[in-house]
Design a protein around this motif. Structure first.
Motif, PDB file in Angstrom:
ATOM      1  N   ASN A 197       0.911  -1.410  -0.221  1.00  0.00           N
ATOM      2  CA  ASN A 197       0.186  -0.115  -0.238  1.00  0.00           C
ATOM      3  C   ASN A 197       0.690   1.071  -0.302  1.00  0.00           C
ATOM      4  OD1 ASN A 197      -1.758   2.531   1.949  1.00  0.00           O
ATOM      5  ND2 ASN A 197      -2.467   1.570   0.514  1.00  0.00           N
ATOM      6  N   MET A 198       0.581   2.263  -1.144  1.00  0.00           N
ATOM      7  CA  MET A 198       1.397   3.305  -0.623  1.00  0.00           C
ATOM      8  C   MET A 198       0.368   4.906  -0.785  1.00  0.00           C
ATOM      9  SD  MET A 198       4.159   2.552  -4.487  1.00  0.00           S
ATOM     10  CE  MET A 198       3.740   0.400  -5.424  1.00  0.00           C
ATOM     11  N   ASP A 199       0.416   5.208   0.058  1.00  0.00           N
ATOM     12  CA  ASP A 199      -0.111   6.581   0.165  1.00  0.00           C
ATOM     13  C   ASP A 199       0.672   7.278   0.315  1.00  0.00           C
ATOM     14  OD1 ASP A 199      -2.504   5.462   1.839  1.00  0.00           O
ATOM     15  OD2 ASP A 199      -1.251   5.102   3.441  1.00  0.00           O
ATOM     16  N   VAL A 200       0.449   8.340  -1.291  1.00  0.00           N
ATOM     17  CA  VAL A 200       0.890   9.506  -1.545  1.00  0.00           C
ATOM     18  C   VAL A 200       0.823  11.050  -0.462  1.00  0.00           C
ATOM     19  CG1 VAL A 200       1.930  10.797  -3.870  1.00  0.00           C
ATOM     20  CG2 VAL A 200       1.335   8.007  -4.112  1.00  0.00           C
ATOM     21  N   ARG A 201       2.056  11.310  -0.152  1.00  0.00           N
ATOM     22  CA  ARG A 201       1.916  12.916   0.542  1.00  0.00           C
ATOM     23  C   ARG A 201       2.670  14.238  -0.135  1.00  0.00           C
ATOM     24  NH1 ARG A 201      -1.848  10.668   2.445  1.00  0.00           N
ATOM     25  NH2 ARG A 201      -1.438   9.077   4.464  1.00  0.00           N
ATOM     26  N   ARG A 237       8.218  10.483 -14.406  1.00  0.00           N
ATOM     27  CA  ARG A 237       8.273   9.409 -13.764  1.00  0.00           C
ATOM     28  C   ARG A 237       8.810   7.832 -13.436  1.00  0.00           C
ATOM     29  NH1 ARG A 237      13.286  10.510 -10.630  1.00  0.00           N
ATOM     30  NH2 ARG A 237      12.486  12.989 -10.431  1.00  0.00           N
ATOM     31  N   GLU A 238       7.913   8.074 -12.146  1.00  0.00           N
ATOM     32  CA  GLU A 238       7.347   7.031 -11.644  1.00  0.00           C
ATOM     33  C   GLU A 238       6.410   7.059 -12.397  1.00  0.00           C
ATOM     34  OE1 GLU A 238       6.847   7.081  -7.950  1.00  0.00           O
ATOM     35  OE2 GLU A 238       5.871   5.088  -8.187  1.00  0.00           O
ATOM     36  N   LYS A 239       5.697   7.040 -13.419  1.00  0.00           N
ATOM     37  CA  LYS A 239       4.466   6.226 -14.129  1.00  0.00           C
ATOM     38  C   LYS A 239       5.212   4.993 -15.520  1.00  0.00           C
ATOM     39  CE  LYS A 239       0.666   6.571 -17.833  1.00  0.00           C
ATOM     40  NZ  LYS A 239      -0.188   7.477 -18.068  1.00  0.00           N
ATOM     41  N   ALA A 240       6.657   5.973 -15.678  1.00  0.00           N
ATOM     42  CA  ALA A 240       7.269   5.514 -16.841  1.00  0.00           C
ATOM     43  C   ALA A 240       8.241   3.988 -15.816  1.00  0.00           C
ATOM     44  CB  ALA A 240       8.635   5.833 -17.477  1.00  0.00           C
ATOM     45  N   TYR A 241       8.727   4.647 -14.487  1.00  0.00           N
ATOM     46  CA  TYR A 241       8.965   3.012 -13.791  1.00  0.00           C
ATOM     47  C   TYR A 241       8.028   1.462 -13.534  1.00  0.00           C
ATOM     48  CZ  TYR A 241      11.826   1.688  -9.502  1.00  0.00           C
ATOM     49  OH  TYR A 241      12.056   0.605  -8.701  1.00  0.00           O
ATOM     50  N   SER A 242       7.162   2.465 -13.079  1.00  0.00           N
ATOM     51  CA  SER A 242       5.718   1.440 -12.247  1.00  0.00           C
ATOM     52  C   SER A 242       5.482   0.393 -13.560  1.00  0.00           C
ATOM     53  CB  SER A 242       4.807   2.485 -12.248  1.00  0.00           C
ATOM     54  OG  SER A 242       3.980   1.549 -11.837  1.00  0.00           O
ATOM     55  N   GLN A 243       5.653   1.371 -15.083  1.00  0.00           N
ATOM     56  CA  GLN A 243       5.578   0.546 -16.175  1.00  0.00           C
ATOM     57  C   GLN A 243       6.115  -0.710 -16.976  1.00  0.00           C
ATOM     58  OE1 GLN A 243       3.642   3.715 -19.029  1.00  0.00           O
ATOM     59  NE2 GLN A 243       0.900   3.022 -17.905  1.00  0.00           N
ATOM     60  N   HIS A 285       0.477  -5.481 -10.285  1.00  0.00           N
ATOM     61  CA  HIS A 285      -0.955  -5.350 -10.413  1.00  0.00           C
ATOM     62  C   HIS A 285      -1.047  -4.070  -9.988  1.00  0.00           C
ATOM     63  CE1 HIS A 285      -4.229  -8.837 -11.441  1.00  0.00           C
ATOM     64  NE2 HIS A 285      -2.764  -9.514 -10.174  1.00  0.00           N
ATOM     65  N   ILE A 286      -1.638  -2.961 -10.148  1.00  0.00           N
ATOM     66  CA  ILE A 286      -1.613  -1.698  -9.596  1.00  0.00           C
ATOM     67  C   ILE A 286      -3.123  -0.827  -9.647  1.00  0.00           C
ATOM     68  CG2 ILE A 286      -1.327  -0.401 -11.110  1.00  0.00           C
ATOM     69  CD1 ILE A 286      -0.022   1.594  -9.883  1.00  0.00           C
ATOM     70  N   TRP A 287      -3.440  -0.784  -8.186  1.00  0.00           N
ATOM     71  CA  TRP A 287      -5.499  -0.855  -7.975  1.00  0.00           C
ATOM     72  C   TRP A 287      -5.044   0.901  -7.358  1.00  0.00           C
ATOM     73  CZ3 TRP A 287      -9.206  -2.872 -10.936  1.00  0.00           C
ATOM     74  CH2 TRP A 287      -8.719  -4.292 -10.913  1.00  0.00           C
ATOM     75  N   ARG A 288      -5.931   1.958  -8.172  1.00  0.00           N
ATOM     76  CA  ARG A 288      -6.702   2.823  -6.857  1.00  0.00           C
ATOM     77  C   ARG A 288      -6.836   3.035  -6.278  1.00  0.00           C
ATOM     78  NH1 ARG A 288      -3.213   6.515  -6.877  1.00  0.00           N
ATOM     79  NH2 ARG A 288      -2.821   7.626  -8.335  1.00  0.00           N
ATOM     80  N   CYS A 289      -6.531   3.494  -4.138  1.00  0.00           N
ATOM     81  CA  CYS A 289      -7.760   2.893  -3.951  1.00  0.00           C
ATOM     82  C   CYS A 289      -8.567   4.541  -4.016  1.00  0.00           C
ATOM     83  CB  CYS A 289      -7.279   3.755  -2.998  1.00  0.00           C
ATOM     84  SG  CYS A 289      -5.365   1.740  -2.169  1.00  0.00           S
ATOM     85  N   TYR A 326      -5.349   9.205  -2.858  1.00  0.00           N
ATOM     86  CA  TYR A 326      -4.437   9.313  -3.338  1.00  0.00           C
ATOM     87  C   TYR A 326      -3.386   8.360  -2.694  1.00  0.00           C
ATOM     88  CZ  TYR A 326      -0.808  11.669  -5.786  1.00  0.00           C
ATOM     89  OH  TYR A 326       0.842  11.515  -7.451  1.00  0.00           O
ATOM     90  N   SER A 327      -3.804   7.314  -3.037  1.00  0.00           N
ATOM     91  CA  SER A 327      -3.068   6.012  -2.786  1.00  0.00           C
ATOM     92  C   SER A 327      -3.736   4.903  -3.601  1.00  0.00           C
ATOM     93  CB  SER A 327      -3.488   4.949  -1.632  1.00  0.00           C
ATOM     94  OG  SER A 327      -3.734   5.896  -0.193  1.00  0.00           O
ATOM     95  N   ASN A 328      -2.255   3.765  -3.786  1.00  0.00           N
ATOM     96  CA  ASN A 328      -2.677   2.390  -4.682  1.00  0.00           C
ATOM     97  C   ASN A 328      -2.712   1.574  -3.832  1.00  0.00           C
ATOM     98  OD1 ASN A 328       0.025   0.575  -4.820  1.00  0.00           O
ATOM     99  ND2 ASN A 328       0.465   3.163  -5.483  1.00  0.00           N
ATOM    100  N   LEU A 329      -2.652   0.316  -3.893  1.00  0.00           N
ATOM    101  CA  LEU A 329      -2.670  -1.383  -3.813  1.00  0.00           C
ATOM    102  C   LEU A 329      -2.338  -2.100  -4.658  1.00  0.00           C
ATOM    103  CD1 LEU A 329      -2.900  -3.260  -1.081  1.00  0.00           C
ATOM    104  CD2 LEU A 329      -4.809  -3.788  -2.228  1.00  0.00           C
ATOM    105  N   TYR A 357       7.720  10.793  -0.870  1.00  0.00           N
ATOM    106  CA  TYR A 357       7.080  11.857  -0.346  1.00  0.00           C
ATOM    107  C   TYR A 357       5.400   9.855  -0.084  1.00  0.00           C
ATOM    108  CZ  TYR A 357       9.242  14.900  -3.370  1.00  0.00           C
ATOM    109  OH  TYR A 357      10.042  15.925  -3.440  1.00  0.00           O
ATOM    110  N   MET A 358       5.883   9.445  -0.005  1.00  0.00           N
ATOM    111  CA  MET A 358       5.000   7.951   0.264  1.00  0.00           C
ATOM    112  C   MET A 358       5.303   8.110   1.949  1.00  0.00           C
ATOM    113  SD  MET A 358       5.445   5.761  -2.969  1.00  0.00           S
ATOM    114  CE  MET A 358       4.932   6.147  -5.016  1.00  0.00           C
ATOM    115  N   ASP A 359       3.818   7.523   2.122  1.00  0.00           N
ATOM    116  CA  ASP A 359       3.769   6.324   3.258  1.00  0.00           C
ATOM    117  C   ASP A 359       3.902   5.234   2.575  1.00  0.00           C
ATOM    118  OD1 ASP A 359       5.009   8.185   5.440  1.00  0.00           O
ATOM    119  OD2 ASP A 359       2.208   8.190   5.287  1.00  0.00           O
TER     120      ASP A 359
HETATM  121  O1  LIG Z   1      -0.439   7.678  -7.879  1.00  0.00           O
HETATM  122  C1  LIG Z   1       0.206   6.650  -7.226  1.00  0.00           C
HETATM  123  O2  LIG Z   1      -0.341   5.813  -7.331  1.00  0.00           O
HETATM  124  C2  LIG Z   1       1.509   6.462  -6.958  1.00  0.00           C
HETATM  125  C3  LIG Z   1       1.507   5.313  -8.370  1.00  0.00           C
HETATM  126  C4  LIG Z   1       3.363   4.400  -8.212  1.00  0.00           C
HETATM  127  C5  LIG Z   1       3.397   3.653  -9.061  1.00  0.00           C
HETATM  128  C6  LIG Z   1       2.874   5.041 -10.518  1.00  0.00           C
HETATM  129  O3  LIG Z   1       2.596   5.088 -11.786  1.00  0.00           O
HETATM  130  O4  LIG Z   1       2.036   6.021  -9.548  1.00  0.00           O
END
Ligand SMILES: O=C(O)CC1=CCC(=O)O1
Length: 96
Positions: free
Chosen positions: A6-10, A26-32, A42-46, A50-53, A76-78
């Motif tokens: 779980n990533m909470d963005v702050r 850069r976060e999007k490119a790294y994740s993809q 998997h990446i799901w928006r909570c 402004y968090s994902n699981l 910037y994350m918990d």
């Molecule tokens: O927006 C977010 O939840 C943070 C994040 C993690 C990977 C990404 O592309 O965005």
């Protein structure tokens, strides 16, 4: 090894808008890239946050740490990590 993360963005309100936009891009490119390689399953928006699981499938704890530590948004994350084990009621495991 499977992990739920779980990533909470702050992001601070006073962060320079250009730095913010660049970091998010850069976060999007790294994740993809990691999704394509299969380690970020998997990446799901909570909803409403402004968090994902996310679900990661990585070789070991050290690899998960490396991935998370290098997230452009990491400063910037918990982050909360939950190691996953198979559930005995999962029908995918059933031999019946
Ligand atoms: O927006 C977010 O939840 C943070 C994040 C993690 C990977 C990404 O592309 O965005």
């Amino acid at each position: 090894m499977l992990f739920a993360v779980n990533m909470d963005v702050r992001i601070p309100a006073d962060l320079d808008p250009q730095v913010k936009a660049d970091t998010i891009a850069r976060e999007k490119a790294y994740s993809q890239q990691l999704q394509k390689s299969g380690e970020w399953r998997h990446i799901w928006r909570c909803a409403g946050q402004y968090s994902n699981l996310s679900i990661f499938d990585v070789a070991d704890n050290e690899r998960l740490h490396e991935i998370l530590w290098n997230l452009p948004l990491f400063p910037y994350m918990d982050v909360q990590v939950t190691p996953l084990a198979q559930h005995p009621s999962d029908i995918a495991l059933s031999t019946d």
